[in-house]
Design a protein around this motif. Sequence first.
Motif, PDB file in Angstrom:
ATOM      1  N   ARG A   3      29.337  11.208  -3.751  1.00 39.01           N
ATOM      2  CA  ARG A   3      28.535  10.168  -3.105  1.00 39.01           C
ATOM      3  C   ARG A   3      29.289   9.670  -1.885  1.00 39.01           C
ATOM      4  O   ARG A   3      30.480   9.347  -1.958  1.00 39.01           O
ATOM      5  CB  ARG A   3      28.272   9.032  -4.062  1.00 39.01           C
ATOM      6  CG  ARG A   3      27.296   7.972  -3.520  1.00 39.01           C
ATOM      7  CD  ARG A   3      26.866   6.983  -4.593  1.00 39.01           C
ATOM      8  NE  ARG A   3      27.969   6.171  -5.034  1.00 39.01           N
ATOM      9  CZ  ARG A   3      28.530   6.285  -6.235  1.00 39.01           C
ATOM     10  NH1 ARG A   3      28.100   7.194  -7.077  1.00 39.01           N
ATOM     11  NH2 ARG A   3      29.514   5.482  -6.574  1.00 39.01           N
ATOM     12  N   THR A   5      29.128   6.749   1.097  1.00 42.35           N
ATOM     13  CA  THR A   5      28.527   5.459   1.393  1.00 42.35           C
ATOM     14  C   THR A   5      29.015   4.965   2.734  1.00 42.35           C
ATOM     15  O   THR A   5      30.190   4.608   2.898  1.00 42.35           O
ATOM     16  CB  THR A   5      28.867   4.434   0.300  1.00 42.35           C
ATOM     17  OG1 THR A   5      28.478   4.945  -0.980  1.00 42.35           O
ATOM     18  CG2 THR A   5      28.150   3.124   0.555  1.00 42.35           C
ATOM     19  N   GLY A 109      24.433  10.710   2.590  1.00 42.02           N
ATOM     20  CA  GLY A 109      24.291   9.341   2.136  1.00 42.02           C
ATOM     21  C   GLY A 109      23.120   8.680   2.846  1.00 42.02           C
ATOM     22  O   GLY A 109      22.333   9.338   3.526  1.00 42.02           O
TER      23      GLY A 109
END
Length: 118
Positions: A3, A5, A109
């Motif tokens: 992930r 971000t 993202g």
Amino acid sequence: QVRLTESGGGLVQPGGSLRLSCAASVSIASINTMGWYRQAPGKQRELVATITLGGSTNYDDSVKGRFTISRDHAKNTVYLQMNSLKPEDTAVYYCNGQWSNGSPRFSWGQGTQVTVSS
């Protein structure tokens, strides 16, 4: 699943500065090349800057001398310092790892919006 971000975007006047951050959910110490990309409305996503594990950097001509990419392995974060911003820098900015063939390594993202306007 990795992930990414992104954060730090916002509205800034021409000539202003912003510092973008990209936090990864995995160690970036094993990822040779990390990059920042941007996508302006109606345009394709484009590569803005890259940095290797060794610290070598590359920039698109449009941002050379104004943007600086860096990476902090202790925080698993990649940064993009943007100075002397121009209206044409307005875009959603994303980060990603980059394979040796130039293709992105991970799912994208949500990005962070940068708007340069007076």
